[in-house]
Design an enzyme around this catalytic site. Structure first.
Site, mmCIF file in Angstrom:
data_model
loop_
_atom_site.group_PDB
_atom_site.id
_atom_site.type_symbol
_atom_site.label_atom_id
_atom_site.label_comp_id
_atom_site.label_asym_id
_atom_site.label_seq_id
_atom_site.Cartn_x
_atom_site.Cartn_y
_atom_site.Cartn_z
ATOM 1 N N TYR A 1 0.818 -1.219 0.000
ATOM 2 C CA TYR A 1 0.000 0.000 0.000
ATOM 3 C C TYR A 1 0.852 1.270 0.000
ATOM 4 O O TYR A 1 1.738 1.446 0.835
ATOM 5 C CB TYR A 1 -0.954 0.030 1.197
ATOM 6 C CG TYR A 1 -2.022 -1.048 1.142
ATOM 7 C CD1 TYR A 1 -2.277 -1.766 -0.022
ATOM 8 C CD2 TYR A 1 -2.782 -1.352 2.263
ATOM 9 C CE1 TYR A 1 -3.249 -2.758 -0.069
ATOM 10 C CE2 TYR A 1 -3.761 -2.339 2.230
ATOM 11 C CZ TYR A 1 -3.970 -3.044 1.050
ATOM 12 O OH TYR A 1 -4.927 -4.028 1.009
ATOM 13 N N LEU B 1 -17.670 -0.861 -0.414
ATOM 14 C CA LEU B 1 -18.444 0.117 -1.196
ATOM 15 C C LEU B 1 -18.185 -0.050 -2.690
ATOM 16 O O LEU B 1 -18.467 0.857 -3.481
ATOM 17 C CB LEU B 1 -18.069 1.545 -0.764
ATOM 18 C CG LEU B 1 -18.326 1.849 0.715
ATOM 19 C CD1 LEU B 1 -17.899 3.276 1.048
ATOM 20 C CD2 LEU B 1 -19.809 1.656 1.047
ATOM 21 N N LEU C 1 -18.424 2.926 -5.594
ATOM 22 C CA LEU C 1 -19.673 2.893 -6.372
ATOM 23 C C LEU C 1 -20.917 3.005 -5.471
ATOM 24 O O LEU C 1 -21.906 3.624 -5.842
ATOM 25 C CB LEU C 1 -19.741 1.596 -7.184
ATOM 26 C CG LEU C 1 -21.009 1.391 -7.999
ATOM 27 C CD1 LEU C 1 -21.090 2.396 -9.152
ATOM 28 C CD2 LEU C 1 -21.086 -0.022 -8.559
ATOM 29 N N LEU C 2 -20.829 2.395 -4.274
ATOM 30 C CA LEU C 2 -21.998 2.353 -3.383
ATOM 31 C C LEU C 2 -21.965 3.465 -2.335
ATOM 32 O O LEU C 2 -22.745 3.449 -1.382
ATOM 33 C CB LEU C 2 -22.045 0.985 -2.671
ATOM 34 C CG LEU C 2 -22.118 -0.230 -3.592
ATOM 35 C CD1 LEU C 2 -21.822 -1.515 -2.824
ATOM 36 C CD2 LEU C 2 -23.498 -0.319 -4.246
HETATM 37 N N1 LIG Z 1 -6.757 -7.759 0.108
HETATM 38 C C1 LIG Z 1 -6.928 -7.000 -0.942
HETATM 39 O O1 LIG Z 1 -6.612 -7.391 -2.069
HETATM 40 C C2 LIG Z 1 -7.500 -5.617 -0.777
HETATM 41 C C3 LIG Z 1 -7.824 -4.877 -1.921
HETATM 42 C C4 LIG Z 1 -8.377 -3.608 -1.740
HETATM 43 C C5 LIG Z 1 -8.565 -3.109 -0.449
HETATM 44 N N2 LIG Z 1 -8.203 -3.836 0.642
HETATM 45 C C6 LIG Z 1 -8.399 -3.301 2.033
HETATM 46 O O2 LIG Z 1 -9.748 -2.881 2.152
HETATM 47 C C7 LIG Z 1 -9.789 -1.495 2.519
HETATM 48 C C8 LIG Z 1 -11.012 -0.859 1.900
HETATM 49 O O3 LIG Z 1 -10.960 -0.973 0.471
HETATM 50 P P1 LIG Z 1 -11.493 0.201 -0.440
HETATM 51 O O4 LIG Z 1 -10.775 1.458 -0.077
HETATM 52 O O5 LIG Z 1 -11.438 -0.257 -1.855
HETATM 53 O O6 LIG Z 1 -13.001 0.265 0.088
HETATM 54 P P2 LIG Z 1 -14.343 0.926 -0.430
HETATM 55 O O7 LIG Z 1 -15.070 1.263 0.813
HETATM 56 O O8 LIG Z 1 -15.018 0.055 -1.401
HETATM 57 O O9 LIG Z 1 -13.909 2.269 -1.189
HETATM 58 C C9 LIG Z 1 -13.380 3.342 -0.467
HETATM 59 C C10 LIG Z 1 -13.403 4.585 -1.336
HETATM 60 O O10 LIG Z 1 -14.752 4.982 -1.557
HETATM 61 C C11 LIG Z 1 -14.881 6.399 -1.376
HETATM 62 N N3 LIG Z 1 -15.656 6.583 -0.124
HETATM 63 C C12 LIG Z 1 -15.514 5.888 1.050
HETATM 64 N N4 LIG Z 1 -16.412 6.278 1.945
HETATM 65 C C13 LIG Z 1 -17.166 7.224 1.364
HETATM 66 C C14 LIG Z 1 -18.272 8.009 1.817
HETATM 67 N N5 LIG Z 1 -18.759 7.862 3.042
HETATM 68 N N6 LIG Z 1 -18.798 8.894 0.944
HETATM 69 C C15 LIG Z 1 -18.305 9.042 -0.307
HETATM 70 N N7 LIG Z 1 -17.260 8.339 -0.792
HETATM 71 C C16 LIG Z 1 -16.702 7.425 0.035
HETATM 72 C C17 LIG Z 1 -13.443 6.935 -1.263
HETATM 73 O O11 LIG Z 1 -12.932 7.087 -2.592
HETATM 74 P P3 LIG Z 1 -12.843 8.474 -3.378
HETATM 75 O O12 LIG Z 1 -11.415 8.665 -3.654
HETATM 76 O O13 LIG Z 1 -13.657 8.202 -4.621
HETATM 77 O O14 LIG Z 1 -13.452 9.542 -2.538
HETATM 78 C C18 LIG Z 1 -12.744 5.757 -0.623
HETATM 79 O O15 LIG Z 1 -11.345 5.774 -0.820
HETATM 80 C C19 LIG Z 1 -8.428 -0.929 2.061
HETATM 81 O O16 LIG Z 1 -8.051 0.221 2.787
HETATM 82 C C20 LIG Z 1 -7.517 -2.092 2.339
HETATM 83 O O17 LIG Z 1 -7.154 -2.101 3.717
HETATM 84 C C21 LIG Z 1 -7.688 -5.101 0.500
#
Ligand SMILES: NC(=O)c1ccc[n+]([C@@H]2O[C@H](COP(=O)([O-])OP(=O)(O)OC[C@H]3O[C@@H](n4cnc5c(N)ncnc54)[C@H](OP(=O)(O)O)[C@@H]3O)[C@@H](O)[C@H]2O)c1
Length: 381
Positions: free
Chosen positions: A59, A215, A219-220
């Protein structure tokens, strides 16, 4: 809040149901948070009672681990937090043994993570992604050695085929090695494929599932709402930064099926006085075998929003509506495990006649799932 703690998989490790994801800690990738905002999210998470933190050596090219190491040391909370990090991704172009899941790389990677995280042990060490070549025996033996050496407390897998997760756990059990406790997988209303194999696998073999990208990478979250701005939404943040990069394409998720899910989510969230992100996170947290949902946020405002996801429970009817609109299509061989086929096998007895906890390929209602397995009892907490 405050947070309750649940055991992860078949282990004695107590974790919060909402984990702190830190893929957005650091601005190296162009769509994360700077140090000040990352620190604010870290402090807020601990203040709210959370204890489960997720990072990876990958990361923000090590920045996430470095920032976390600093925050943990400065706050003096090392023993309070359950610190997760991961290996697999390559650290030196041209050197295949500086990546992958072979013993040489795992032993290299852990030293870097320990150094950046300023600690002498990792609570939960995860294989980040299957490398398609390393035998399960080699991964298991190396993780078991690290446990015995005191460098890690528990181990798990992320983004692997189900057969590999089943094989490694079965080997661990048969050879009296330290069983793995966690599968970290993508899971959300728009990505439910893990329900076919991984949910029954986790229940049978003692893995707790942690859900990443709850999310759907944003998208969600409520920022893409056909009802307000058409199907393109507002292209800021991660979506804008990754456009054309060929990496993670949020645009691939802009499908008619997913817009139907977003529309239902918007309606359900409004009816319950929840934000869309909150309703989506809560839905994921209340599904069978999900031990924790990993929160991702780029700003403090997003983080506050997500942290309150479990405060107001979604009704059973709302959960059913979301379940139906996002249901997976029928597919072989899973269609053979559905109720109608099973009744033909069992002479008319319903699958639901089996006692709880017995292998159940058909989804069980959230209310029927035991909290002692790290799963979720009905009603948000
Ligand atoms: N093992 C794996 O392969 C893997 C892969 C991915 C992630 N992860 C872990 O999972 C965690 C979460 O993944 P993710 O960041 O992809 O999760 P996610 O919740 O699907 O997406 C988060 C993104 O959505 C937007 N967002 C989040 N909350 C919001 C809200 N309340 N209102 C409006 N927009 C919002 C932000 O992006 P914007 O920039 O668009 O604002 C944020 O960076 C990561 O930090 C990591 O620790 C693991």
């Amino acid at each position: 809040m405050p947070f309750d703690y649940f055991t992860l998989g078949r282990s004695g490790l107590r974790i919060s149901r909402l984990a702190l994801g830190t893929m957005t800690f650091g601005d190296n990738w162009g769509w994360g948070a700077d140090e000040r905002t990352s620190r604010a999210m870290f402090d807020r998470y601990l203040d709210a009672g959370g204890n489960f933190i997720d990072t990876a050596d990958l990361y923000t090219e090590g920045q996430s681990e470095t920032l976390l190491g600093k925050f943990i040391a400065e706050s003096g909370v090392r023993d309070r937090v359950v610190l997760t990090t991961k290996f697999s991704y390559n650290a030196e172009t041209g050197n295949p043994n500086a990546g992958g899941n072979g013993r040489k790389n795992i032993l290299r990677a852990i030293e870097g993570s320990l150094r950046r995280l300023r600690t002498d042990y990792i609570d939960l060490y995860l294989l980040h992604t299957w490398d398609r070549i390393t035998p399960a025996e080699e991964v298991l033996r190396t993780l078991d050695d690290l446990t015995r050496a005191g460098k890690i407390r528990y181990a798990g897998l992320s983004d692997v085929p189900a057969w590999y997760a089943a094989r490694i756990q079965t080997l661990a059990q048969a050879h009296h090695m330290q069983p793995l406790v966690n599968l970290q997988l993508q899971y959300s209303l728009v990505e439910r494929n893990v329900e076919r194999e991984f949910v029954p696998l986790a229940q049978e073999l003692g893995y707790g599932i942690t859900a990443w990208s709850p999310l759907g990478m944003g998208l969600l979250s409520g920022k893409y709402r056909p009802s307000e701005s058409g199907h393109d939404g507002h292209g800021d943040g991660r979506m804008q930064a990754l456009k054309g990069s060929g990496l993670v394409s949020l645009l691939d998720k802009f499908t008619p099926r997913n817009w139907r899910i977003v529309a239902a989510l918007e309606r359900v969230a409004r009816e319950h006085g929840l934000g869309m992100a909150q309703a989506a996170i809560q839905w994921a947290a209340r599904q069978p075998a999900i031990g924790a949902v990993i929160l991702g946020a780029r700003t403090m405002e997003q983080f506050e929003d997500n942290l309150a996801a479990l405060d107001k429970p979604l009704s059973a009817e709302a959960l059913r509506e979301l379940d139906e609109v996002s249901a997976l299509p029928q597919q072989f061989p899973y269609s053979f495990f559905e109720q109608a086929q099973q009744e033909r096998i069992h002479g008319g007895a319903a699958v639901g006649d089996k006692p709880d906890g017995y292998f159940a390929p058909v989804r069980v209602a959230a209310a029927a799932v035991s909290a002692t397995q790290g799963l979720v009892a009905a009603g948000a907490r």
